[in-house]
Each structure stands twice: as structure tokens, then as C-alpha cells.
Write an enzyme that holds these catalytic residues in place. Structure first.
Site, PDB file in Angstrom:
ATOM      1  N   TYR A 159      43.764  34.684  39.522  1.00 40.21           N
ATOM      2  CA  TYR A 159      45.053  34.728  38.943  1.00 40.21           C
ATOM      3  C   TYR A 159      46.040  34.250  40.109  1.00 40.21           C
ATOM      4  O   TYR A 159      45.904  34.758  41.385  1.00 40.21           O
ATOM      5  CB  TYR A 159      45.655  35.850  38.592  1.00 40.21           C
ATOM      6  CG  TYR A 159      47.015  35.844  37.877  1.00 40.21           C
ATOM      7  CD1 TYR A 159      47.553  34.676  37.711  1.00 40.21           C
ATOM      8  CD2 TYR A 159      47.503  36.838  37.052  1.00 40.21           C
ATOM      9  CE1 TYR A 159      48.751  34.662  36.887  1.00 40.21           C
ATOM     10  CE2 TYR A 159      48.617  36.617  36.370  1.00 40.21           C
ATOM     11  CZ  TYR A 159      49.581  35.755  36.174  1.00 40.21           C
ATOM     12  OH  TYR A 159      50.633  35.637  35.912  1.00 40.21           O
ATOM     13  N   CYS A 160      46.606  32.801  40.095  1.00 41.26           N
ATOM     14  CA  CYS A 160      47.541  32.585  41.019  1.00 41.26           C
ATOM     15  C   CYS A 160      46.641  32.228  42.481  1.00 41.26           C
ATOM     16  O   CYS A 160      45.787  31.746  42.363  1.00 41.26           O
ATOM     17  CB  CYS A 160      48.552  33.257  41.285  1.00 41.26           C
ATOM     18  SG  CYS A 160      50.115  32.549  42.227  1.00 41.26           S
ATOM     19  N   VAL A 161      47.128  32.851  43.613  1.00 39.61           N
ATOM     20  CA  VAL A 161      46.548  32.657  44.720  1.00 39.61           C
ATOM     21  C   VAL A 161      45.049  33.147  44.874  1.00 39.61           C
ATOM     22  O   VAL A 161      44.256  32.898  45.396  1.00 39.61           O
ATOM     23  CB  VAL A 161      47.305  33.180  45.967  1.00 39.61           C
ATOM     24  CG1 VAL A 161      47.809  34.571  45.681  1.00 39.61           C
ATOM     25  CG2 VAL A 161      46.946  32.740  47.176  1.00 39.61           C
ATOM     26  N   GLY A 220      43.025  32.903  42.514  1.00 40.16           N
ATOM     27  CA  GLY A 220      42.257  32.151  41.930  1.00 40.16           C
ATOM     28  C   GLY A 220      42.052  30.912  43.092  1.00 40.16           C
ATOM     29  O   GLY A 220      40.907  30.351  43.256  1.00 40.16           O
TER      30      GLY A 220
END
Length: 614
Positions: free
Chosen positions: A351-353, A355
Site C-alpha cells: 500500500y502506497c510507499v 508498495g
């Protein structure tokens, strides 16, 4: 009184005569009490000033060299230089502004006799600042609103029509102009906001006393920095009514706790699911409450779920960089999953960073013969930062040096710095409404679990954050094939596992275009999906809510707009779509794995790291 009001209303409606009913709510009824409350307000404001200055006088807060103010001045200087470099161009800009003001003045004068006269400029659709009736009904406030809208639109036009600006300077100028125009809105001040004015008069200024008291409390809570409260934090308790899915910490090191969740089905998918959340904020955005929890829902679909809960770092973690986060985070988590389930192959979510980090780990894994992650799902995660949005405003060489200097002095970046940056991306939603509500109206914000999570900020280690900003936002090394970890040059083309790449249409942190373009760099099949709403609400959208929609379609080709035109729109949540995709990667099932059967539970979920405050 009723007859008088009716008569006055008739006179006001015709536009001929004075309407005392419109003025009465703005007249102080108890001057003595009003003056006394103003004195109390000044006293509370003094406490706020002391809370701000005290830590600086004691040396607890060093003067910041990483303030965006200097960059804003430089950016506006370039914008001004463009408009003043040619007299005719400057004259035309001034003429447009003057013409706008004159149209407002003319309409205001005409309204004195013809109340139905249309206003020259209207707020944009969805602008909640001017909803009170007096913004349109009362001539004074209507005039203020019109002048503000003309000036702010003109300022934005100055940026859009400045042909000589390079793309980054234009992006910065547009961002900073928006910050300034939102800050000086008449809706943010007592004397120019009819609703605030009426409330101040009605309470004889008690709202301002409460507001200044809250301001002092929030500065004290931020230890000299304003910690803007966006939710009633007293209503939430982690592990009690938030982050409540049944599970336990089954392993821990200095960087992460690994949480395994108890099964909710008799059979589970053979491949376990490892979730890599961002270390900016905390993992429980995916476990807010039983109704919104993605983790709980995934467990109910037959996934054996493991989550990394990152430590809230301090000076001891100063040198922990991306290699450490991959080794002691992702790889440690994979080892724990294998020990707990006996399965070496897993499905992974970033998720987000988280990822972005997962993509780097996959690129490293792609250079070996060992492929433990068999499918990867990215939630609003960027791997290419060409179109990374307004966060790029805060990252250039000069600002980077200042940020690194500040981080190296402490060993970490204060969580409040990142929280402020994210709030500035949506200042109209996340800053000014709360400034008005809290410090001018003197009202506590409503309890909202998502905003409670948003305010539960985390620090970033100096090494980790510097590497992230330089290699991603500043130099875009990951997609360029120039990022080096563990002595190896990474290539996203080495990632050949199937990928589910989720973007959200209104994302201000990982823009949809950025996620879409990033899909081109992977070496394997990519299922790109676009969800409605933004970075959080678009992801945390359970099927039971029956909200929003998502788009799915073919390959990532041409532009996002072209892809969207050809995509299939499906009402509701994308969660079932994702589950069908990930289950198809390996539909085999096994008996449910009981929590604690293979690894002892060290402490029940949500563990200890999630409670560490910045």
C-alpha cells in the site's frame, strides 16, 4: 415584533429601504460580557504564544532550514519576473484584475435596486466555504466573496498564462498560489465570515475564548508545533474500538512486528497473504473497524492474512534504510509466513510507499532463482514518479539538503512534518475547515476514525526517508533502472509475476496517471484497476457500504483517458474483483491455519509498535 419584522422583510425584498432584520444578528447585545470574553481570549492567546515560544527558547526546537517559505518566495519571484519583464504583458494582467473588480462593484451597486441581479463570478461546484445564506443575501458579505473570487481566479490565471515557466516551477507556482488564496479566504476570519460573525455576537465572544484555549492545547500537544486536531481522539482506543480484528503478533524485530490473523473459514487459500503497509502512518488504516476493515474482510474470504506493523522509529533507527526495510521487513515477514504456515509461496499486497518498497524487493528477487512472492497487488503505489503530483513541490536539491540536514541532526524526520505536507495537498479539506471550526467557532471536531488515523503520525528514519525522496521523487531512479540496492541495479522489467495495480481517481498523493504510467515498466501481466474517490476512501471501500464504483479494462496502452473511455464501470467496491483475481492465481485450498499452532503468539493484535507515539 412580528409585524415589524414582516414589514422590514418586505422592504428588504423589494430592495427599497433598510432591513433591520438583516443587521440585528450582527449587533452585540451585551457589551460588558463581550469585552470580558475578549479579555479572556487574549489571555488564552497568550498561553498559545507561550506554548509556541517556550520550546524554542529552551532549544527544544531548532530553527528550521527546511521551511517551504523560502522556496515559495523563489517561485513567486520567477512568476513575477515573467509578468514584469514586458510592460504590455503586466498592463494587460492589471487590466484583467481591474475589470473583474469593476464588474463586482457594478453588480453590487445594481443589486441595491435590483436584488435579482446575477453575480459576476460564482464559487466552483463543491466549494463549501460560502454555503451560508448571508454570503449571497447580505450585500457586504456578497461583495467580499465576489472580490475574493475575482482575485483568486486572477492569481491562478497568472500561473496558467505564464508561458515562460518550466513545468516544475509552474507546478510549484500553482500549488503555492492555491495555498495563499485558500489562507486569505474571507471565510477564515471572524469579521468577514457572516456565520462566524453571528456566532461570535450570539455567544458574546465565548466561541473565541474556547477556540484560543484549544489552540494553546494543540500547540502544547505538538510540543511547540501546531498539532491540528481533525477528530475527537478521546473516542478511539487502538485495540478496543479500532484495529480489532482477532490476531496476534507472532514475531518481532527492531523494525517490525508480524501480525497473523485468526481464520474465519474452515478452508483457506493455500497461498497466505502478506500485507506491506506504508511506514508513513500506521497499518490499521486497513483495520479501522469491523465494518471498514479490509483485513477482516480478507480473512472472511478465506485468506490467511499476515501484516507488517512498522515500528515508530527514533534516533536508534537513524541508519535504517531501504535495504534494512526490505531485509528486516519484507523478507523477515516472508520467513515468518513460511514458519507459521509451511508455505514458501505467498500473495503480497503493498500500500502506497509500502508498495514502492515491495516493487523494489520484487525487482531484487527477480534477479535470483528464488521467487517467493507469486502475485503482487499494489494499492495506490507509485513506481514511476514523473507525474507524482504536488508532493514534488517539496523536493528539489536545495530543499533536499535542508531536509537531510534536519534529519541527520535528530536521526529521523518528525511525523508532524509529513502530516503537514499531506494536509497541505488538500488544505481546503484538511486544514482550513478545522482552523475555523476549532479555533474560531470553538467547537470540538466530530469523531471520525479515518481522521484519527490520519493524525496518528509516525517518524521516518533519516536514511530511509532521504533514500526515498532522492531516488523516487527527485531522481526517479526506480523506473529509470538506476536504483541500486544491495549492490544491484534494479529493473522493474525483472518483475514477471502477475500484478493487480489499483489507482484511485481523485488521489492527491499517488495520482491515477502516475500509477497508470508506472504499470508500463513491469515485466509481467498487469491488471490495472481504477477506483473512484481518493487515496484512502477509494481503497477502504467495503462492499457492504455500496459506495462509489471502479473501472477495469484491457492492457495499459495509450493514455489513462483512452483506457478509461474503453473500460468497464462496475458499481460498488473493487474488493470482490480483486479477490476473484488473486484467488484465480492459485485456487487450491487447505484446512484453516489456527493462530498459534506453529508459532507462539507473543502478544494479541494489534501489538505494541502500533501504540508508539511520534
Amino acid at each position: 415584533m412580528a409585524d415589524t419584522t414582516e414589514g422590514a422583510g418586505s422592504a428588504g425584498a423589494s430592495g427599497n429601504g433598510f432591513d433591520p432584520a438583516r443587521v440585528e444578528p450582527f449587533l452585540v447585545k451585551n457589551p460588558e460580557q463581550f469585552a470580558l470574553n475578549l479579555a479572556h481570549m487574549v489571555e488564552e492567546a497568550g498561553k498559545a504564544a507561550a506554548a509556541w515560544s517556550g520550546p524554542r527558547e529552551r532549544g527544544e526546537i531548532a530553527p528550521s532550514t527546511a521551511s517551504p517559505m523560502a522556496d515559495m518566495v523563489r517561485t513567486f519571484s520567477k512568476l513575477t519576473e515573467y509578468w514584469l519583464s514586458e510592460p504590455q504583458r503586466a498592463f494587460e494582467a492589471q487590466t484583467r484584475l481591474f475589470a473583474g473588480f469593476m464588474s463586482v462593484w457594478g453588480a453590487a451597486a445594481q443589486k441595491l435596486h435590483q436584488p435579482a441581479t446575477p453575480t459576476p463570478v460564482q464559487p466552483q461546484r463543491g466549494d463549501k466555504r460560502f454555503q451560508d445564506e448571508d454570503w449571497s443575501r447580505h450585500a457586504f458579505f456578497d461583495f467580499l466573496k465576489q472580490v475574493y473570487l475575482v482575485a483568486s481566479n486572477w492569481a491562478e490565471d497568472l500561473v496558467d498564462k505564464a508561458d515562460g515557466l518550466d513545468p516544475l516551477t509552474r507546478q510549484k507556482a500553482r500549488f503555492y498560489v492555491k495555498q495563499v488564496t485558500q489562507a486569505v479566504s474571507p471565510s477564515n476570519f471572524v469579521l468577514t465570515n457572516p456565520e462566524l460573525f453571528r456566532e461570535t455576537v450570539a455567544t458574546n465572544g465565548e466561541n473565541l475564548v474556547r477556540g484560543m484555549r484549544m489552540l494553546a492545547e494543540d500547540i502544547a500537544a505538538g510540543r511547540g508545533e501546531l498539532k491540528l486536531r481533525q477528530s475527537d481522539a478521546s473516542r478511539f482506543r487502538i485495540g478496543d474500538n479500532i484495529a480489532t480484528t482477532e490476531g496476534g503478533v507472532v514475531a518481532r524485530n527492531d523494525l517490525v512486528e508480524v501480525i497473523q490473523y485468526a481464520p474465519a473459514t474452515e478452508k483457506v487459500l493455500k497461498r497466505p497473504l502478506l500485507i506491506v503497509p506504508p511506514w508513513i502512518n500506521k497499518y490499521y488504516i486497513l483495520d479501522l473497524n469491523p465494518q471498514k476493515s479490509f483485513i477482516r474482510w480478507a480473512v472472511e474470504q478465506g485468506h490467511t492474512v499476515f501484516v507488517l506493523s512498522w515500528v515508530n522509529p527514533d534516533e536508534r533507527h537513524a541508519q535504517a534504510g531501504w535495504e534494512d526495510y526490505i531485509r528486516d521487513g519484507i523478507r523477515f515477514g516472508l520467513d515468518v509466513v513460511e514458519q507459521a504456515t509451511g508455505e514458501r509461496e505467498v500473495n503480497a499486497i503493498g500500500y502506497c510507499v509500502g508498495g514502492t518498497l515491495l516493487a523494489a524487493a520484487l525487482a531484487l528477487e527477480g534477479q535470483t532463482n528464488s521467487r517467493r512472492i507469486q502475485s503482487a497487488t499494489f494499492f495506490t503505489a507509485q513506481v514511476d514518479f514523473t507525474h507524482a503530483g504536488d508532493l514534488k513541490v517539496f523536493v528539489d536539491e536545495e530543499q533536499m539538503e535542508a531536509i537531510e540536514t534536519a534529519m541527520n541532526a535528530k536521526g529521523f524526520l518528525d511525523g508532524s512534518k509529513m502530516a503537514s505536507a499531506f494536509n497541505m495537498l488538500r488544505a481546503g479539506d484538511l486544514i482550513w475547515p478545522y482552523v475555523v471550526n476549532n479555533y474560531l467557532r470553538g467547537k470540538e471536531p466530530q469523531p471520525f476514525d479515518l481522521l484519527y488515523w490520519n493524525s496518528d503520525s509516525t517518524r521516518m528514519t533519516a536514511a530511509n526517508h532521504a533514500f526515498y525522496l532522492r531516488n523516487c521523487y527527485l531522481e526517479n531512479n526506480l523506473s529509470r533502472g538506476e536504483m541500486i540496492l544491495e549492490g544491484k541495479r534494479l529493473s522493474l522489467a525483472d518483475i514477471t509475476v502477475p500484478i493487480y495495480n489499483l489507482a484511485t481517481r481523485e488521489d492527491h498523493i499517488a495520482p491515477a496517471r502516475s500509477v497508470f504510467e508506472g504499470s508500463r515498466f513491469f515485466g509481467g501481466p498487469v491488471k490495472f484497476v481504477l477506483a473512484a474517490s481518493g487515496h484512502i476512501a477509494g481503497v477502504v471501500n467495503p462492499p457492504s457500504a455500496n459506495k462509489y464504483q471502479f473501472w477495469s479494462g484491457g492492457k495499459v496502452e495509450s493514455t489513462l483517458e483512452t483506457w478509461l473511455d474503453q473500460a468497464t464501470a462496475t458499481p460498488g467496491s473493487w474488493w470482490p474483483h480483486w479477490h476473484a483475481w488473486v484467488a484465480a492465481q492459485d485456487p487450491n485450498t487447505v484446512d484453516a491455519r489456527k493462530l498459534g499452532a506453529s508459532m507462539a503468539v507473543l502478544i494479541p493484535a494489534p501489538g505494541t509498535y502500533v501504540h508508539l507515539q511520534a
